[in-house]
Design a protein around this motif. Structure first.
Motif, PDB file in Angstrom:
ATOM      1  N   ALA A 190      70.064 -17.442  11.859  1.00  6.84           N
ATOM      2  CA  ALA A 190      70.897 -16.943  12.961  1.00  6.84           C
ATOM      3  C   ALA A 190      70.046 -16.487  14.148  1.00  6.84           C
ATOM      4  O   ALA A 190      70.562 -16.240  15.231  1.00  6.84           O
ATOM      5  N   ARG A 191      68.720 -16.387  13.968  1.00 10.97           N
ATOM      6  CA  ARG A 191      67.836 -15.973  15.069  1.00 10.97           C
ATOM      7  C   ARG A 191      67.603 -17.108  16.068  1.00 10.97           C
ATOM      8  O   ARG A 191      67.201 -16.872  17.198  1.00 10.97           O
ATOM      9  N   HIS A 192      67.826 -18.358  15.635  1.00  9.06           N
ATOM     10  CA  HIS A 192      67.611 -19.497  16.530  1.00  9.06           C
ATOM     11  C   HIS A 192      68.758 -19.624  17.525  1.00  9.06           C
ATOM     12  O   HIS A 192      69.919 -19.470  17.154  1.00  9.06           O
ATOM     13  N   GLY A 193      68.410 -19.914  18.772  1.00  9.19           N
ATOM     14  CA  GLY A 193      69.427 -20.110  19.812  1.00  9.19           C
ATOM     15  C   GLY A 193      69.618 -18.871  20.667  1.00  9.19           C
ATOM     16  O   GLY A 193      69.681 -17.754  20.158  1.00  9.19           O
ATOM     17  N   GLU A 194      69.723 -19.088  21.971  1.00  7.77           N
ATOM     18  CA  GLU A 194      69.895 -17.976  22.909  1.00  7.77           C
ATOM     19  C   GLU A 194      71.354 -17.516  22.977  1.00  7.77           C
ATOM     20  O   GLU A 194      71.647 -16.326  22.980  1.00  7.77           O
TER      21      GLU A 194
ATOM     22  N   THR B  20      74.254 -24.990  30.729  1.00 11.60           N
ATOM     23  CA  THR B  20      72.860 -25.401  30.512  1.00 11.60           C
ATOM     24  C   THR B  20      72.281 -24.706  29.287  1.00 11.60           C
ATOM     25  O   THR B  20      71.611 -25.336  28.455  1.00 11.60           O
ATOM     26  N   ILE B  21      72.532 -23.406  29.171  1.00 12.77           N
ATOM     27  CA  ILE B  21      72.033 -22.642  28.011  1.00 12.77           C
ATOM     28  C   ILE B  21      72.671 -23.155  26.725  1.00 12.77           C
ATOM     29  O   ILE B  21      71.986 -23.391  25.716  1.00 12.77           O
ATOM     30  N   LEU B  22      73.993 -23.356  26.743  1.00 12.78           N
ATOM     31  CA  LEU B  22      74.706 -23.834  25.550  1.00 12.78           C
ATOM     32  C   LEU B  22      74.212 -25.221  25.135  1.00 12.78           C
ATOM     33  O   LEU B  22      73.976 -25.486  23.958  1.00 12.78           O
TER      34      LEU B  22
END
Length: 220
Positions: free
Chosen positions: A169-173, A146-148
């Motif tokens: 590179a800050r975007h995305g968990e 789900t996170i991916l």
């Protein structure tokens, strides 16, 4: 050259055979020379493990063991078992982003089932003395997928709407976009802010260190 394993069990057995060995010991078994140039270390390590395990995909955009549905990832770690860097997954399609779906994308395909091979690879350790750890076969849990998926969809939406230059590179968990090229002179085509075609650095999808660290922690 070792043949490709025909079952998951055979692949895991082969990975167990090198747990605890140094890269020099594995290279000697295979008759492979250690690299003289330290800058070529990273790619060489992955190729050495691929050779031992019998991976067949090479640089093709498919899983390393397509007949088993398994991707191979070597993971440099420190003495505390923490990953030293983010993990490259695959290249990012920059022009046809609107036609992509999570179900059919290469990120999902590559991460459907991964054989992680940790390698004690702190910079102070010469390449010959770096040690291979216990491999782990991983499939994303429902929560991890789900996170991916959410990260992938948000990043690809930004690419599709011409915001490639605003992504960092800050975007995305768990998943991030980063430049992926031999040098800063390499250029590829992408969608610009007004729908026009622009030239930009090629991008790749990477898994964050925090994601792979939690993965290792849950397993070991």
């Amino acid at each position: 050259m070792p043949s490709s394993p025909q079952t998951i069990d055979a692949l895991l057995t082969r990975s167990e055979q090198i747990a605890g060995l140094t890269l020099a010991e594995i290279a000697a078994h295979l008759g492979v020379q250690l690299p003289a140039n330290a800058r070529k270390e990273k790619g060489w390590t992955g190729q050495l493990i691929e050779l031992w395990l019998g991976a067949t995909a090479g640089s093709k955009p498919q899983q390393d063991f397509p007949h088993l549905g398994v991707e191979l990832k070597t993971l440099p770690i420190d003495r505390n078992g923490r990953p030293l860097e983010s993990t490259y997954v695959c290249m990012t399609p920059l022009l046809n982003a609107r036609g992509e779906t999570w179900q059919s994308c290469n990120v999902r395909n590559k991460l459907a089932q991964v054989l992680w091979v940790p390698i004690l690879a702190e910079r102070a350790i010469p390449i010959a003395q770096r040690i291979v750890g216990n491999a782990l076969l991983w499939r994303p849990s429902a929560a991890q997928e789900t996170i991916l998926k959410q990260d992938w969809e948000e990043l690809m939406e930004a690419v599709a709407f011409g915001q490639i230059e605003q992504l960092t590179a800050r975007h995305g968990e768990a998943l991030q976009l980063r430049p992926k090229a031999a040098n800063s002179q390499v250029r590829t085509k992408a969608i610009g802010p007004n729908g026009q075609i622009i030239e930009t650095l090629p991008r790749g999808f990477y898994l964050r260190r925090s994601f792979t660290e939690s993965l290792l922690r849950n397993y070991f």
